[in-house]
Design a protein around this motif. Sequence first.
Motif, PDB file in Angstrom:
ATOM      1  N   THR A 173      -4.037  -0.437  -3.166  1.00 14.95           N
ATOM      2  CA  THR A 173      -4.562  -1.754  -3.566  1.00 14.95           C
ATOM      3  C   THR A 173      -4.883  -2.609  -2.340  1.00 14.95           C
ATOM      4  O   THR A 173      -5.935  -3.258  -2.272  1.00 14.95           O
ATOM      5  CB  THR A 173      -3.537  -2.486  -4.449  1.00 14.95           C
ATOM      6  OG1 THR A 173      -3.261  -1.694  -5.608  1.00 14.95           O
ATOM      7  CG2 THR A 173      -4.050  -3.846  -4.877  1.00 14.95           C
ATOM      8  N   ILE A 174      -3.982  -2.567  -1.358  1.00 15.77           N
ATOM      9  CA  ILE A 174      -4.189  -3.341  -0.130  1.00 15.77           C
ATOM     10  C   ILE A 174      -5.415  -2.834   0.625  1.00 15.77           C
ATOM     11  O   ILE A 174      -6.213  -3.625   1.159  1.00 15.77           O
ATOM     12  CB  ILE A 174      -2.924  -3.277   0.761  1.00 15.77           C
ATOM     13  CG1 ILE A 174      -1.780  -4.066   0.110  1.00 15.77           C
ATOM     14  CG2 ILE A 174      -3.218  -3.814   2.160  1.00 15.77           C
ATOM     15  CD1 ILE A 174      -0.444  -3.897   0.813  1.00 15.77           C
ATOM     16  N   ALA A 221      -0.914  -8.085   4.928  1.00 18.88           N
ATOM     17  CA  ALA A 221      -0.709  -7.713   3.525  1.00 18.88           C
ATOM     18  C   ALA A 221       0.486  -6.780   3.371  1.00 18.88           C
ATOM     19  O   ALA A 221       1.285  -6.914   2.431  1.00 18.88           O
ATOM     20  CB  ALA A 221      -1.968  -7.057   2.977  1.00 18.88           C
ATOM     21  N   ILE A 222       0.637  -5.830   4.306  1.00 22.55           N
ATOM     22  CA  ILE A 222       1.765  -4.892   4.238  1.00 22.55           C
ATOM     23  C   ILE A 222       3.085  -5.623   4.447  1.00 22.55           C
ATOM     24  O   ILE A 222       4.095  -5.309   3.798  1.00 22.55           O
ATOM     25  CB  ILE A 222       1.596  -3.765   5.283  1.00 22.55           C
ATOM     26  CG1 ILE A 222       0.398  -2.891   4.919  1.00 22.55           C
ATOM     27  CG2 ILE A 222       2.857  -2.916   5.374  1.00 22.55           C
ATOM     28  CD1 ILE A 222       0.064  -1.839   5.961  1.00 22.55           C
ATOM     29  N   GLU A 223       3.101  -6.628   5.328  1.00 18.75           N
ATOM     30  CA  GLU A 223       4.324  -7.380   5.604  1.00 18.75           C
ATOM     31  C   GLU A 223       4.842  -8.119   4.374  1.00 18.75           C
ATOM     32  O   GLU A 223       6.015  -8.489   4.299  1.00 18.75           O
ATOM     33  CB  GLU A 223       4.090  -8.353   6.756  1.00 18.75           C
ATOM     34  CG  GLU A 223       3.999  -7.672   8.121  1.00 18.75           C
ATOM     35  CD  GLU A 223       3.693  -8.649   9.239  1.00 18.75           C
ATOM     36  OE1 GLU A 223       3.098  -9.716   8.945  1.00 18.75           O
ATOM     37  OE2 GLU A 223       4.045  -8.367  10.406  1.00 18.75           O
ATOM     38  N   LYS A 224       4.001  -8.334   3.385  1.00 23.24           N
ATOM     39  CA  LYS A 224       4.423  -9.020   2.160  1.00 23.24           C
ATOM     40  C   LYS A 224       5.163  -8.091   1.202  1.00 23.24           C
ATOM     41  O   LYS A 224       5.760  -8.560   0.222  1.00 23.24           O
ATOM     42  CB  LYS A 224       3.203  -9.629   1.460  1.00 23.24           C
ATOM     43  CG  LYS A 224       2.554 -10.757   2.249  1.00 23.24           C
ATOM     44  CD  LYS A 224       1.311 -11.290   1.533  1.00 23.24           C
ATOM     45  CE  LYS A 224       0.631 -12.395   2.353  1.00 23.24           C
ATOM     46  NZ  LYS A 224      -0.607 -12.886   1.696  1.00 23.24           N
ATOM     47  N   LEU A 225       5.131  -6.789   1.470  1.00 25.30           N
ATOM     48  CA  LEU A 225       5.876  -5.840   0.642  1.00 25.30           C
ATOM     49  C   LEU A 225       7.340  -5.890   1.051  1.00 25.30           C
ATOM     50  O   LEU A 225       7.688  -5.481   2.165  1.00 25.30           O
ATOM     51  CB  LEU A 225       5.306  -4.423   0.820  1.00 25.30           C
ATOM     52  CG  LEU A 225       3.823  -4.240   0.473  1.00 25.30           C
ATOM     53  CD1 LEU A 225       3.381  -2.810   0.788  1.00 25.30           C
ATOM     54  CD2 LEU A 225       3.569  -4.565  -0.996  1.00 25.30           C
ATOM     55  N   ASP A 226       8.201  -6.403   0.186  1.00 26.38           N
ATOM     56  CA  ASP A 226       9.585  -6.669   0.573  1.00 26.38           C
ATOM     57  C   ASP A 226      10.397  -5.416   0.873  1.00 26.38           C
ATOM     58  O   ASP A 226      11.447  -5.490   1.512  1.00 26.38           O
ATOM     59  CB  ASP A 226      10.295  -7.496  -0.506  1.00 26.38           C
ATOM     60  CG  ASP A 226      10.306  -6.820  -1.865  1.00 26.38           C
ATOM     61  OD1 ASP A 226       9.798  -5.691  -1.982  1.00 26.38           O
ATOM     62  OD2 ASP A 226      10.827  -7.425  -2.820  1.00 26.38           O
TER      63      ASP A 226
END
Length: 440
Positions: A173-174, A221-226
């Motif tokens: 999706t990202i 965007a990847i950094e927002k994946l907890d």
Amino acid sequence: MKETNLEIKKLGINGEGIGYINRKITFVKGALPQEEVSVEVTNDTRSFKEAKLIKVLKKSEHRVQAPCFQQNHCLGCPIMHMSYDQQLYFKKDIIRDSLRHYTNLDLRRIDFRRCLPSVKQEGYRDCVHLPIVRFNQKVTFGIYQRETKYLTIMNRCGVQNPLINRCLNDLETIFEETKVRSYSEETRTGLRFLTVRVFEEKAQLVFVTGRDRLDNKLIEAIEKLDYVHSVYYTINTNKKEEFTHGHYEKVSGATRQEFILEGKKFIISPKSEYPINTSMVPTVIETVKSLLSKEVKSLLEINCSMGWLGMNLDDSIEIKGIDFDRVNIEDAKLNAKFLKKENCSYESGKLEELTKQLTKNKKFDAFIVHSNKLGMRKTIKESLIKGKIKELIYLSSSPSSFAKDVSDLENNYQVESIVPIDMLPHSQNVLVIAKLRLKK
């Protein structure tokens, strides 16, 4: 093409059914022993045939419905259609057949144990290395199967840790949102490969990219994946896929990960070796412990990785670990320091030279050898024999290489025990752990 009926006699080492057409051995993917099948010959050579399974006329009692929707095309789990208990028998038979082919051992005189089952049969893969491809107007993760043009999309794989599948779908999706591209040989830019390793409930990502590196929007965007603990990338535009030798650049998260094993915290760098099925590592440790004699007070561990095995053995044993990979040894040294394992020391270098030097300067009671598919090097076997090492604990995922090494050592060592362990369910892979003792 003409269809032919045949009876499947046994399984080959890659999990394919074996029958005979006009007395010529014929390999049939997806067929099981004691089945009658209808096939279509797809390849006819001077020594063998290959055939496509058209229909099962008489089913084996061990045939089950494979849970994977890609079973007919993906080659990653060739025996998923076989009951799990029967898979374990098959894996032991692979070892038995290799020993009969290459050695003169009387297997009745050996403690040849049943294949130990995996703790998990699904979702067991905690580490994957996947190509990044463009498919159906999307950038995703897929593997082209050998000898075919079929692309297996990997974001719903049943043997991968569920967190890996979740991560792959989120990244898909990202990728679409940030408009990234897969790698182009022409421009030498784009995303090429991805490694995902799961530590507890966190994921570590290592991208292999072209010369354009990682896009900032993609990183944000990847950094927002907890659940993502750290992100790295390495640039590689070579055609050879030796990606781990390049420089790794950290863009987010921790430098090292924590791996909890037997109540101990091990730290691992992104380049260090990491077990594919971490749930089975305790079984490997306990098996090695059970095979080592109490008389062993010093041992040399060859291809020790980051020290997870040696540091879980008895503290009374003086352990010297060696590995050709400097990163593995750096982590092993740090782990020994943090865990206060004063009985463990580690060194990197050429294994043949180190083994020869160490056995010349010190008398070891035992060797532990983590062997690869090529088997033990000749010089290491010579050091073992010349040093009159009393015990050898041999670990290998290649039964044929194990059998060849046993053949080379037969005059000097006797095989006492063999313990097969299923590290990768539904595949033909089996880990051999064996104990050899110096003959008197």
